[in-house]
Structures are given as C-alpha cells and as structure tokens.
Design a protein around this motif. Structure first.
Motif, PDB file in Angstrom:
ATOM      1  N   THR A   1      -3.931   2.920 -15.580  1.00  0.00           N
ATOM      2  CA  THR A   1      -2.322   3.476 -15.290  1.00  0.00           C
ATOM      3  C   THR A   1      -1.399   3.083 -16.160  1.00  0.00           C
ATOM      4  O   THR A   1      -0.033   3.571 -16.168  1.00  0.00           O
ATOM      5  CB  THR A   1      -1.631   3.147 -14.236  1.00  0.00           C
ATOM      6  OG1 THR A   1      -1.847   1.193 -13.858  1.00  0.00           O
ATOM      7  CG2 THR A   1      -2.643   2.892 -12.756  1.00  0.00           C
TER       8      THR A   1
ATOM      9  N   THR B   1      -7.731  -1.182  -7.862  1.00  0.00           N
ATOM     10  CA  THR B   1      -5.978  -1.186  -6.772  1.00  0.00           C
ATOM     11  C   THR B   1      -6.189  -2.399  -5.626  1.00  0.00           C
ATOM     12  O   THR B   1      -5.773  -3.395  -5.682  1.00  0.00           O
ATOM     13  CB  THR B   1      -6.225   0.489  -5.703  1.00  0.00           C
ATOM     14  OG1 THR B   1      -6.269   1.041  -7.018  1.00  0.00           O
ATOM     15  CG2 THR B   1      -4.774   0.394  -5.171  1.00  0.00           C
TER      16      THR B   1
ATOM     17  N   ASP C   1      -4.894   9.193  -2.334  1.00  0.00           N
ATOM     18  CA  ASP C   1      -4.034   7.938  -1.987  1.00  0.00           C
ATOM     19  C   ASP C   1      -4.524   6.726  -1.035  1.00  0.00           C
ATOM     20  O   ASP C   1      -5.553   5.563  -0.963  1.00  0.00           O
ATOM     21  CB  ASP C   1      -2.973   7.702  -2.616  1.00  0.00           C
ATOM     22  CG  ASP C   1      -2.696   8.227  -4.505  1.00  0.00           C
ATOM     23  OD1 ASP C   1      -3.816   7.594  -4.726  1.00  0.00           O
ATOM     24  OD2 ASP C   1      -1.631   7.807  -4.798  1.00  0.00           O
TER      25      ASP C   1
ATOM     26  N   ALA D   1       5.553  -0.488  -8.346  1.00  0.00           N
ATOM     27  CA  ALA D   1       5.198  -0.371  -7.119  1.00  0.00           C
ATOM     28  C   ALA D   1       5.846  -2.186  -6.638  1.00  0.00           C
ATOM     29  O   ALA D   1       5.513  -2.189  -5.348  1.00  0.00           O
ATOM     30  CB  ALA D   1       3.732   0.518  -6.809  1.00  0.00           C
TER      31      ALA D   1
ATOM     32  N   ILE E   1      -6.178   2.904  -1.489  1.00  0.00           N
ATOM     33  CA  ILE E   1      -5.294   1.707  -1.240  1.00  0.00           C
ATOM     34  C   ILE E   1      -5.905   1.228   0.341  1.00  0.00           C
ATOM     35  O   ILE E   1      -5.554   0.253   0.091  1.00  0.00           O
ATOM     36  CB  ILE E   1      -4.050   2.075  -0.988  1.00  0.00           C
ATOM     37  CG1 ILE E   1      -3.517   3.201   0.472  1.00  0.00           C
ATOM     38  CG2 ILE E   1      -3.554   2.939  -2.620  1.00  0.00           C
ATOM     39  CD1 ILE E   1      -2.265   3.793   0.507  1.00  0.00           C
TER      40      ILE E   1
ATOM     41  N   ILE F   1       2.657   0.155 -11.513  1.00  0.00           N
ATOM     42  CA  ILE F   1       1.854  -0.712 -10.481  1.00  0.00           C
ATOM     43  C   ILE F   1       3.858  -1.502 -10.605  1.00  0.00           C
ATOM     44  O   ILE F   1       4.139  -2.010  -9.168  1.00  0.00           O
ATOM     45  CB  ILE F   1       1.176  -1.723 -11.134  1.00  0.00           C
ATOM     46  CG1 ILE F   1      -0.339  -0.243 -11.461  1.00  0.00           C
ATOM     47  CG2 ILE F   1       1.024  -2.302 -10.281  1.00  0.00           C
ATOM     48  CD1 ILE F   1      -1.401  -0.639 -11.408  1.00  0.00           C
TER      49      ILE F   1
ATOM     50  N   LEU G   1      -3.728  -5.031  -5.347  1.00  0.00           N
ATOM     51  CA  LEU G   1      -2.929  -5.323  -3.747  1.00  0.00           C
ATOM     52  C   LEU G   1      -2.932  -6.732  -3.541  1.00  0.00           C
ATOM     53  O   LEU G   1      -1.762  -6.867  -2.809  1.00  0.00           O
ATOM     54  CB  LEU G   1      -3.206  -4.614  -3.106  1.00  0.00           C
ATOM     55  CG  LEU G   1      -3.507  -2.907  -2.999  1.00  0.00           C
ATOM     56  CD1 LEU G   1      -4.032  -2.031  -2.179  1.00  0.00           C
ATOM     57  CD2 LEU G   1      -1.526  -2.599  -3.002  1.00  0.00           C
TER      58      LEU G   1
ATOM     59  N   GLN H   1       0.651  -1.058   0.052  1.00  0.00           N
ATOM     60  CA  GLN H   1      -0.237   0.073  -0.136  1.00  0.00           C
ATOM     61  C   GLN H   1       0.816   1.189  -0.148  1.00  0.00           C
ATOM     62  O   GLN H   1       0.409   2.321  -0.783  1.00  0.00           O
ATOM     63  CB  GLN H   1      -0.430  -0.368   1.426  1.00  0.00           C
ATOM     64  CG  GLN H   1      -2.258  -0.864   1.464  1.00  0.00           C
ATOM     65  CD  GLN H   1      -3.098  -1.055   2.888  1.00  0.00           C
ATOM     66  OE1 GLN H   1      -1.737  -1.167   3.570  1.00  0.00           O
ATOM     67  NE2 GLN H   1      -3.762  -1.451   2.193  1.00  0.00           N
TER      68      GLN H   1
ATOM     69  N   PHE I   1       2.236   1.243  -3.065  1.00  0.00           N
ATOM     70  CA  PHE I   1       1.270   2.193  -4.364  1.00  0.00           C
ATOM     71  C   PHE I   1       1.807   3.703  -4.920  1.00  0.00           C
ATOM     72  O   PHE I   1       1.279   4.738  -5.604  1.00  0.00           O
ATOM     73  CB  PHE I   1       0.133   1.209  -4.357  1.00  0.00           C
ATOM     74  CG  PHE I   1       0.215  -0.007  -5.206  1.00  0.00           C
ATOM     75  CD1 PHE I   1       0.761  -0.924  -5.232  1.00  0.00           C
ATOM     76  CD2 PHE I   1      -1.332  -0.202  -6.950  1.00  0.00           C
ATOM     77  CE1 PHE I   1       1.122  -2.274  -5.976  1.00  0.00           C
ATOM     78  CE2 PHE I   1      -1.247  -0.844  -7.196  1.00  0.00           C
ATOM     79  CZ  PHE I   1      -0.012  -2.174  -6.792  1.00  0.00           C
ATOM     80  N   ARG I   2       1.208   4.119  -2.546  1.00  0.00           N
ATOM     81  CA  ARG I   2       1.049   5.478  -2.692  1.00  0.00           C
ATOM     82  C   ARG I   2       2.223   6.428  -3.439  1.00  0.00           C
ATOM     83  O   ARG I   2       2.327   7.325  -3.964  1.00  0.00           O
ATOM     84  CB  ARG I   2       0.533   6.071  -1.157  1.00  0.00           C
ATOM     85  CG  ARG I   2       0.282   7.455  -1.100  1.00  0.00           C
ATOM     86  CD  ARG I   2      -0.508   7.696  -0.058  1.00  0.00           C
ATOM     87  NE  ARG I   2       0.837   7.137   0.845  1.00  0.00           N
ATOM     88  CZ  ARG I   2       0.026   7.108   2.094  1.00  0.00           C
ATOM     89  NH1 ARG I   2      -0.934   8.083   3.299  1.00  0.00           N
ATOM     90  NH2 ARG I   2       1.170   7.084   3.673  1.00  0.00           N
TER      91      ARG I   2
ATOM     92  N   GLY J   1       0.956   4.362  -8.390  1.00  0.00           N
ATOM     93  CA  GLY J   1       0.825   3.015  -8.673  1.00  0.00           C
ATOM     94  C   GLY J   1      -1.134   3.031  -8.656  1.00  0.00           C
ATOM     95  O   GLY J   1      -1.196   1.886  -9.282  1.00  0.00           O
ATOM     96  N   LEU J   2      -1.794   4.583  -8.608  1.00  0.00           N
ATOM     97  CA  LEU J   2      -3.242   4.153  -8.773  1.00  0.00           C
ATOM     98  C   LEU J   2      -3.769   5.171  -9.765  1.00  0.00           C
ATOM     99  O   LEU J   2      -2.928   6.224  -9.166  1.00  0.00           O
ATOM    100  CB  LEU J   2      -3.943   3.682  -7.309  1.00  0.00           C
ATOM    101  CG  LEU J   2      -4.238   4.673  -5.859  1.00  0.00           C
ATOM    102  CD1 LEU J   2      -4.816   4.651  -5.687  1.00  0.00           C
ATOM    103  CD2 LEU J   2      -2.607   4.047  -5.949  1.00  0.00           C
TER     104      LEU J   2
END
Lengths: 180, 787
Positions: A143, A109, B13, A151, B17, A148, A113, A94, A97-98, A102-103
C-alpha cells in the motif's frame, strides 16, 4: 521431535478458553494457526521484524513468532478474528481499512489492525506523524502506508465519537467462535 | 456509466480484514506432510557426497530426497520466454553434482510436521568442495573466469543488440557528448507472504495443487509437462496470494518437488517457504552495470543514445532475457531519440537467478536516460526541466514509432497521451518555479534540499491473451466472472466486476469474480506486466457483451419485442420505452436451460427456442490485444540530505500518471502509491549484498531494509486520462509505473541537494552509507564556486 515432551497449557483466545498440549518449542503463531485453526494471524518473517503475526497478549501487542506457546499459558490473547463484535459488526479500524483502501493483498493487514488497535488505546487522538510512528513496527509491501495512515486517522475519529472508545477496545468482551 | 470509473470499495476486503482470507499456508489438508528444503550454503561448490541415511531414520520422517532419488524427474526445469540468442540454463529440481548459488535446493525432507522436517535437515550428511566464485559480471567475462555451466562454454548467456537509426554517425556529428557509468543494485522482491505449494493427490493419480502463484494456467502446463501428466489431471488454484510483484510468476523447483512427492507418497505434501528462504532463493532483479552516452545538439536536443550494459543474471535464466531486453527498449522512454543503440550482455554469476520484479527492467532503463539528461543539462547549462521539455514527444507527433520492438515482436508505437502536459502538471504541483527560493531559504538554515524529476513510459498490456467466462446463475440470477488472471492484491474481484456489471447491465453487488483457478476457466495467462486491466478487462467486457447479446435475443422472444428495442438495467431486461414490460436475467437463464419443464411455461404460445440455441447464459471470450499499451507519467520529489550523516529524507513526492481509462480510481491510486513505496526501497534502502565468496549478507530483515511507514511520505497524485485507442475499454495498465522512475528521481534530487559538494551519484540504491562514503571522499567540503 517425539511426543514425549509436551506441556499442557491453557490460553484464552478471543474470549474462549482452550486447553492443549504443545511442545515447548512451538511458537505461539503456530499454536494459534495450527492447533486452534485461527489462521487470521499470519507468519511473515519469523524473526520479529515484519509484524504480520502481531497479536495482543494480556493487553500488550506481541510478535507471536517470537513467543513460545508455553509462554502464553494462562494468557489472554486477542487475534484479528476477535476484533469485530461477536455479532459480526466490524471494529472501526476494520471499517476504516476498507473505506480508505488500507489494504491490497491483505497479508499484513491482521498485524496492522492489532498494532493500530493498541496504538489508538494509548493515543486516542494521534497526529499523522504519530500514527506513522505507531505503525512503523509493521511492514506492508503493497500500500505504501499512506492509505493505512488514512485508515488509522479515520478510525481514531470514529472511536472518539463512539461511546465504546471508553472501554478497552483490545479486550474481548464477548466470546468469539474459534476457527473459521 | 454506473460502475466504471467509480471508486467502489473492494469486494475482497471483508474476508481479509476479519482474518478469513485463505492464503496458501492457511489451506488445511488432513494428513498433509510437510517438506523442508536443504539449501546450498555455498555460492559455488561441487557436491562430493550426500548421505540421507540418518535423516531417513529420524522418527516421523517419511522421505528424504536428493538428486539421485529423483529418477526420471532428474531433468532441468523448463524455461519461460526463450530467445534464439540465449544459451539458457535452468536448474534441476535438486542440484546435480554442483551448486551455483547460496540457497539453491540440494535435498528435501518430508515429515509429519515442518518442525520435524527441519530437524531432519540437520541430519543430512553432505560434503562440498568449494569452487572459485564468480561474484560479478565484469569478473565473469574475464578469460580465466571459472565457468558456471560447462555446457554453455562461457559465462555469457546472451549478447543482444537493439537499435534504431544510426547512432554512430549521430555521435560523430554531435555538438556535445556525455558519458557515464551506472550501477543498479540487486533487489529482492519480498512479498509479505512467501512462496508455498500444497499438492493433494487422489486415488486415481490426479492432483489438486494449491500454489501461491501469479499464473495458474502457465504453471500447471509446466508442471504437468515435467511430471508426464495431462492437463486434465491437475487442477491448480492460487488462493488469496499475499503479494506477488513478479516473484511468484515462474516455475521454481519447489513447484515440481511438492506435486511429485505427493504422487510418490500418495499423500498431501505442503511446503511454505520461510523468510530466509525467500530472501536467498526467490528470484531477484535489477542488478545491471551500464556504460551509457548521449549525443546532443548545443541547444539540448537528443541526437542519439548509446548504451553497453551487463546484466548480472545470477546462476540460471529461468525467465530468459526479459529483464535486460525490457531495459534496452525502455531507455528512450517518452523522449525523441532518433538514433539508438543498446548492447546488452546477460551474464551468469554465482547468485540467485534474476527474473522480472515489478517494473521488470524498466527502472534501469529510466535511470539511464534520466541520469544522462541531468548530466547533459549540467554540461549545457540548461535547467533540468527545460532539457526534458525540449525532448518530450508531443501529442501531435503520435502515433510515434520508436523504431524498437517489444519482446513479443510488436512495434513500440505510442498512440496516445500528452507527455509535456503531464510533465508540466507535475512541475506545477511541486512548485518547481519556486523551488530555488525554497532551497536557498533552507540553505540559510544550513539545510540541503534538492529536487528531482523523471518521466516514464509503462509498456503494458502484453498478450498473448486473457480470457473470461461470464455466467448468469439460472437459480439466483447472480453473475460469476471467471478469469485466468488471479489477484495478488490488485483488486481484480472489484475492477473486473465493475466491467462486467457495466457491460452486462447487472448490479455490481450481484457479480462475483473468480480468478486464479484452472478449474474455473479453460485457458488463461496470468497476472504480470500490468496486463490484467488491458487483456483481462477487455476479455470480461467481451464475454459480458456476448452474454448480453444472447440474453437480449431470448428476452426478445419472451417479451415479444425486437432485441434492438431492449435494454438490461440492474439485471432486468426491459423494453426501452416501456420498462414495465420486463423479464429478469435470472428467468432468461432458467428458460435457456429449462424452457418447458419449469412450473410454468415462459415462452409465448407457439414459440420455441431457435434450433441452434445453446443452453445457459454463459459465454467465454478470449481477448488478444492488437497492440501494446503505453501508460506514461512524471514523478517529482523534494529531498533533504544531511551532509554530516548522509541521512536522506523525502519531503515531497509527486506523481502524475496517465494509464488511460480508469476502471476504479481508488485502486489505481493504491497501485501507484504502493509502487512508489517499492521504488523508494529500490532507490534508497534495498540491496542484496554478497561477500567475496558469494555469501548473502542480507538474508534477514535486520539487513535487507524494507521501507516502513517512517520512510515513505504521503504521495500527492495528479491525474490525466488519455484512453488507449486500440482496445475497447481504453485502458493501459497501472501496476508498475509507480515503481519505475523512483530511483532516477531520488538520485537526481540528492545530487541537486549536494551540488555544492560536487556529489554525482551513479548507483542505486543510493543508500545513506554509500552517500556518506561519497561525502567522505569530498572530505565534507563544499566547493567554493558553488558547483
């Protein structure tokens, strides 16, 4: 459909046990979302291609749109809501990804994950090409995948430096509150 | 600059997430009923009979409705973007008498669950009388073609000419003329979240509508107009939206049916489309048939371009002629085309309607000119890069008036950018000069490599306006930015917060952005055409500066200083040369609404608020762009083709883009790369395919191929930045450029790879299957002359 054809099931989701009655035809994705209020798992295509609804079921990733709720009886499920620690600390995936953007819309998402989490358990030190293959069962429309892959690569590094990589990341250690 | 131009991580985000996003399907509503839609299985058929009796009698079914039950709602949906030359047809909320495409809504059932509603659809007794199908625009225009719309009198929705200069003379006097037909296939948009609507009525007949849409204010206006309500009666909110790309930017029948049923039944009604519905009934794009020609001098300078094209518009024109019109004016692109003539014919066929999809007509236009340039280069014996360099507009020629007009009537004038430099940068990045050697090395191994190039212009910043409201909370001091343009993943919560933080002088962490809610701001337009950074960004900037002005005036009163001597830094108003003399924005906001009743008096003795003072640190600003913006760029790719299987592999993909001032480079990069991925789908994999009866053969993801992580390579980005001179923030928009030139690049590269087979591709998508058929025609034999 009438209510006289219900089955009792017990599922453990993100460490919390739930007993409920469901129709045999009810999809696991709908059980999670509509019966348990865990809307983090998204329904994208309902025919098993896009992977948005991926959850862990007894330590294997499944498309929850291709599993009936009754098939999950006695199973242990992990959804995106259970990925971070109970204290709110994010899972390295997580975080990554941030960090790596990655999103975009975020709809696919949760599925990514969960898929990536299982993938990194199987292959903790993947090459970039292996990551691409590892996430190829999930579709993203925003994306272009590159971020991704970045990430997942970053998360693999974070996990390899972290002691908790020795434990099973996709098994919930603590109970998570159900619902949002 | 503290915040602008920085790759700050996205505010949105954290919730996304952790599974805490709220998409349409996640919005809970107690007591909600669920609607399911019966869709036409025929492309063209008369409805002989609909009997809802059995469906209505099914347990837990609350309502079943076909056209007959619509009553006063049995009227045609409004259209967006009218044009005098357009004979527009829009659908009824439910088909009346006849269906015109597979997937057209015919009836709906409302029940206590979606499962039951779908069960009951099976019980609707419906009889069709199949009609001859109009399967493509060429057939549609034949004299004996069946008519879709009797009222229109022909299958031509519009025929429009856009031109500049005198193409006819230019062709007559040209050294070289080349011609080609091009076919651009039909794509489906396919955001990962399908469309959906939830309408919740109150006891007074007001509605809260949750809608997975890109344009809350426009859609509300259309809905209230249709239902005979007033705007104030409806609040329309787009929650987290799981991708839009244009598919969620117009009024669909479901957006009328759900609120109408909620009002009729006095209960919340929800509809969430499934994937098959989205593939059949969400509006589609591309789908054009071109016959184009280019006139050149013998040294490769373009004299004129002429193009006649048919746009297969499908069964209705819900979005006017925006797509073909944009194609026409995009064709000249970054090149000097002194004489230009495009005749577009927009045609009704028995397919899902066409409406803008990311790029909106631009990929087709770029495909036409770039493929013509490749052909011209071959004919003239010029290098494909050289012919482009000879025709690109130079900075010293700007402002460059193309002689064409955008769809909102503005002149297409390019004001800034260095097109040859962007092109050169891409050539350098892809090692263009070394490529022939690389190609030959591969050939020695029996492998076939090709290189493709394309330039593009991204017309953006369309008006009429966008608005923003900036408010400093008097209790917390935190800042809320409200805007009409919601986000479908573009990251507005971050970029617009950056603009506000920078211009107002507050911390980025203290700014929250609310978009896509008619309750948050009075007027708005929406998120489409890469317009939010331009129209929305400048609106936020304008509102933030208004708040700043007001805060400084009041701050001057409180600090007993000239506002000119004050600055705002991280939420504190301070005297420039004496920062210890300061007061917080929060306090100023509080004073403005409560100057004397607070626990202490804040204003100096003897002073008071000016007579014309208005309460609150809250200002709205509506920004009307004075000119279109034109981002630009170059794409280049190296592609390998296996002639034995026709497998296509993209080895390298390069993008150099110039979208003016960059608000957040991380987000721009994400937009560009994501665009390229969609472009690769358009170029190689994605096509809606119909059989001779108009049946959709690609109604699942088993058949409609969305690229996966295995098909999209890592994309290398180069960057240029030429600020737009016509808007204060200097931005141009970056949402669509990534998708626009990709098909042109891929076809160019494939032809290069297979040049020894004499392969020349004119279609997109150039799928492996189509390529394999082309190779079969050549019998897999290479020409010995290497041509």
């Amino acid at each position: 459909m009438t209510q006289n054809n219900l089955n009792n099931i017990t599922v453990t989701v993100n460490g919390k046990e739930h007993s409920l009655s469901v129709e045999p035809r009810m999809l696991l994705s709908d059980v999670l979302r509509d019966e348990l209020g865990l809307t983090g798992t998204h329904v994208g295509c309902e025919h098993g291609i896009c992977g948005a609804c991926t959850v862990m079921m007894d330590e294997r990733p499944v498309r929850s749109c291709l599993v009936f709720g009754v098939q999950a009886n006695q199973a242990k499920i992990l959804t995106v809501e259970g990925l971070s620690n109970a204290d709110g600390t994010l899972h390295p995936l997580q975080e990554a990804f941030r960090e790596k953007h990655g999103l975009q819309c975020g709809f696919c998402t949760p599925g990514f994950l969960i898929s990536a989490c299982h993938f990194l358990e199987e292959n903790p030190h993947p090459s970039r090409e292996e990551i691409r293959e590892g996430i190829s069962g999930n579709l993203c429309r925003c994306t272009g995948y590159q971020n991704i892959v970045d990430a997942v690569e970053m998360a693999a590094e974070m996990l390899s430096k972290d002691k908790i990589s020795e434990t099973d990341q996709c098994t919930v250690q603590a109970e998570h509150p159900a619902g949002i | 600059m503290r915040y602008l131009g920085k790759a700050l991580p996205r505010k949105e985000d954290l919730r996304l997430i952790t599974g805490n996003g709220r998409y349409l399907a996640d919005i809970e509503s107690k007591n909600a009923l669920h609607m399911a839609v019966l869709r036409s299985p025929h492309a063209h058929a008369r409805i002989v009979k609909i009997d809802l009796t059995k469906a209505k009698q099914f347990p837990e079914v609350i309502a079943a409705v076909s056209f007959e039950q619509l009553g006063a709602m049995g009227k045609k949906l409004p259209m967006l973007v009218p044009h005098p030359a357009l004979r527009s047809e829009t659908p009824y909320p439910l088909a009346k008498d006849k269906v015109n495409y597979v997937g057209e809504p015919v009836a709906v059932v409302v029940a206590t669950s979606r499962y039951i509603a779908e069960d009951a659809l099976e019980l609707i007794d419906i009889e069709y009388d199949a009609l001859p199908v109009v399967g493509n625009p060429e057939d549609a225009l034949k004299a004996d073609a069946p008519l879709l719309h009797m009222e229109v009198g022909s299958n031509t929705a519009a025929m429009i000419i856009e031109k500049t200069g005198d193409a006819q003379s230019a062709f007559a006097n040209a050294d070289v003329v080349i011609r080609s037909k091009f076919r651009i296939g039909r794509c489906s948009v396919q955001p990962m979240e399908s469309r959906g609507v939830l309408a919740i009525p109150d006891t007074l007949g007001n509605l809260t509508i949750w809608d997975s849409t890109q344009s809350v204010h426009t859609i509300r206006r259309l809905i209230v107009g249709f239902l005979g309500l007033e705007e104030q009666q409806v609040r329309l909110i787009a929650p987290d939206v799981g991708g839009g790309f244009g598919a969620k930017n117009r009024l669909y029948p479901e957006e009328i049916l759900v609120p109408w049923l909620a009002l009729q039944l006095g209960r919340p009604v929800k509809w969430v489309g499934d994937r098959m519905e989205d593939l059949m009934a969400s509006y589609q794009e591309r789908d054009q048939w071109h016959e184009a020609e280019m006139a050149l001098t013998k040294d490769g300078k373009i004299l004129a371009v002429r193009d006649h094209f048919l746009a297969d518009n499908g069964a209705y024109t819900p979005f006017g002629i925006v797509v073909p019109y944009t194609t026409a004016i995009t064709i000249p692109g970054p090149y000097k085309v002194p004489n230009f003539y495009a005749q577009m014919t927009c045609v009704y066929t028995n397919k899902t309607p066409v409406a803008p999809y990311r790029g909106a007509g631009r990929p087709q236009g770029v495909f036409v000119i770039e493929r013509l340039l490749d052909l011209a280069a071959e004919q003239l014996g010029l290098d494909k890069a050289e012919i482009r360099l000879r025709n690109l507009i130079h900075t010293k020629e700007m402002p460059y008036d193309t002689g064409l007009f955008s769809r909102d009537g503005r002149k297409m004038i390019y004001h800034s950018g260095d097109y040859p430099q962007a092109f050169q940068q891409a050539l350098d990045m892809i090692d263009y000069n070394e490529f022939q050697k690389l190609k030959e090395d591969y050939r020695k191994e029996g492998r076939y490599l090709g290189i493709g190039l394309a330039n593009y212009i991204e017309m953006a910043g369309l008006g009429p306006f966008e608005g923003a409201k900036v408010k400093v909370d008097p209790v917390t001091g935190k800042v809320t930015v409200s805007t009409g343009a919601g986000s479908q993943g573009q990251g507005h919560e971050t970029t617009l917060a950056q603009v506000c933080a920078e211009r107002l002088g507050v911390s980025f962490d203290d700014v929250k952005v609310v978009g896509g809610d008619t309750g948050a701001i009075e007027y708005g337009v929406g998120t489409w055409a890469s317009r939010v950074a331009v129209a929305g960004g400048n609106a936020v900037s304008g509102a933030a500066l208004k708040v700043r002005d007001k805060a400084l005036k009041l701050g001057g009163l409180v600090l007993q200083a000239d506002p000119m001597d004050l600055d705002i830094v991280e939420g504190m108003i301070q005297v420039k040369n004496d920062p210890d003399r300061n007061v917080s924005l929060q306090k100023i906001a509080m004073i403005s609404v409560d100057p004397s009743r607070s626990t202490q008096r804040h204003l100096p003795e003897g002073s008071h608020l000016p007579d014309d003072f208005q309460p609150g640190l809250e200002e709205s600003f509506y920004y009307y762009p004075s000119a279109l913006t034109f981002a630009n760029g170059t794409h280049a790719a190296i592609v390998e083709v296996d002639p034995s299987t026709a497998a296509i592999k993209v080895h390298r993909y390069i993008v150099v883009d110039d979208c003016g001032k960059v608000l957040n480079p991380m987000i721009v990069k994400g937009q560009v790369i994501g665009g390229v991925a969609q472009g690769l789908g358009n170029a190689i994999y994605e096509e809606m395919i119909h059989d001779n009866n108009g049946q959709v053969l690609t109604a699942t993801y088993m058949d409609y191929m969305i690229p996966t992580s295995m098909e999209v390579p890592d994309i290398q980005l180069g960057h240029m930045e030429s600020p737009d001179p016509n808007n204060p923030e200097g931005v141009k928009g970056c949402g669509e450029g990534g998708v626009v030139p990709v098909p042109a690049v891929i076809n160019s590269a494939i032809d290069d790879a297979l040049s020894s087979f004499g392969i020349y591709t004119t279609e997109t998508p150039v799928s492996p299957f189509k390529l394999w058929k082309l190779l079969k025609k050549t019998k897999g034999e290479e020409k010995t002359d290497g041509n």
